[in-house]
Design an enzyme around this catalytic site. Structure first.
Site, short mmCIF file in Angstrom:
data_model
loop_
_atom_site.label_atom_id
_atom_site.label_comp_id
_atom_site.label_asym_id
_atom_site.label_seq_id
_atom_site.Cartn_x
_atom_site.Cartn_y
_atom_site.Cartn_z
N HIS A 103 26.41 -4.89 16.95
CA HIS A 103 27.59 -5.71 17.27
C HIS A 103 28.88 -5.08 16.77
O HIS A 103 29.97 -5.50 17.17
CB HIS A 103 27.42 -7.14 16.73
N ASP A 108 20.01 -5.53 16.41
CA ASP A 108 21.40 -5.37 15.97
C ASP A 108 21.58 -4.12 15.10
O ASP A 108 22.21 -4.18 14.03
CB ASP A 108 21.89 -6.61 15.23
N GLY A 154 33.97 -6.91 8.59
CA GLY A 154 34.20 -5.52 8.22
C GLY A 154 33.05 -4.96 7.41
O GLY A 154 32.82 -3.75 7.37
N ASN A 155 32.29 -5.85 6.74
CA ASN A 155 31.09 -5.41 6.00
C ASN A 155 29.92 -5.10 6.93
O ASN A 155 29.00 -4.36 6.55
CB ASN A 155 30.63 -6.48 5.02
N SER A 156 29.93 -5.67 8.13
CA SER A 156 28.80 -5.51 9.04
C SER A 156 28.46 -4.04 9.24
O SER A 156 29.33 -3.21 9.50
CB SER A 156 29.11 -6.14 10.39
N ALA A 212 25.49 -10.44 8.66
CA ALA A 212 26.12 -11.72 8.99
C ALA A 212 26.32 -12.56 7.73
O ALA A 212 25.80 -12.24 6.66
CB ALA A 212 25.26 -12.49 10.00
#
Length: 241
Positions: free
Chosen positions: A97, A127, A191-193, A210
């Site tokens: 994502h 993902d 932004g951590n994803s 998430a």
């Protein structure tokens, strides 16, 4: 873990968690002696270890940071970590994502010039995605086994575009999203994803994915489990030269 802590003992999970976190240990004969009284000096020793728990990652973070990047698509941003390299550059793992339908990216590091990356493969179902860059980065190691419940972990990434930010917490649950995700209380923000969740040895134990958002919720973050990451990399091994 201890021969006198049976699988059905009510305190087994807690005993294993504090042992793996280094807060308590057993006896030389392989027992934990769970019903033995605790002295004041033993309690002081445990609390002393807990007080310095927040410095658990200080020694390994300088070695981990060179492997971390911010992934910018032009309209979206996330994080990633180098997990392999070859003579032509490095491979970065992140979330599907984060990359979306994009095929090229700008990769960023703190105090460094930006450099390009391109998609290698994406897995929408789990993902996960793999990016290739010509820049050589040191790869992080994947942990050999899943983290324990209550084990300290650090999340590294670029929340709100703040490159190479670190948050610390513990593993709160070992099986979410049909057994594919870990739950953790380390803060995770946009932004951590795609950024790595690491253990105290600097090994990847998950990929941040998430969080639950809302005024009534706090400390409900999620990471893709280690085995899901390993299975993904095994399926695309032919694309990593």
């Amino acid at each position: 873990m201890y021969k006198d802590v049976t699988p059905d003992r009510w305190s087994r999970v807690s005993i294993e968690a504090v042992s793996k976190a280094g807060l308590m240990s057993g006896y030389p004969d392989g027992t934990f002696q769970p019903e033995k009284p605790l002295t004041r000096e033993e309690m002081a020793s445990i609390l002393h270890r807990w007080m310095f728990r927040n410095g658990l990652f200080d020694d390994i973070l300088p070695a981990v940071m060179p492997s971390i990047v911010m992934v910018h698509t032009g309209t979206n941003l996330g994080s990633g970590a180098c997990i392999a390299n070859d003579q032509e550059g490095s491979y970065i793992i992140t979330n599907n994502h984060v990359v979306g339908l994009n095929t090229t990216f700008t990769l960023m590091k703190e105090n460094s010039e930006n450099f390009p990356g391109e998609i290698v493969v994406a897995d929408q179902h789990n993902d996960l995605a793999l990016i290739k860059t010509a820049k050589t980065l040191p790869p992080l190691k994947l942990a050999e086994q899943d983290p324990a419940l209550g084990e300290p972990v650090a999340v590294i990434g670029a929340p709100a575009g703040l490159i190479e930010s670190v948050t610390v917490g513990i593993i709160s649950n070992l099986s979410r999203q049909g057994g594919k995700w870990l739950q953790l209380d380390a803060p995770i923000n946009p932004g951590n994803s795609g950024g790595p969740v690491i253990n105290e040895r600097g090994e990847i134990v998950g990929i941040a994915v998430a969080k639950i958002v809302g005024e009534a919720f706090e400390g409900l973050g999620y990471a893709i489990k280690l085995q899901v990451v390993k299975d993904f990399l095994a399926r695309v091994a032919d694309k990593i030269r």
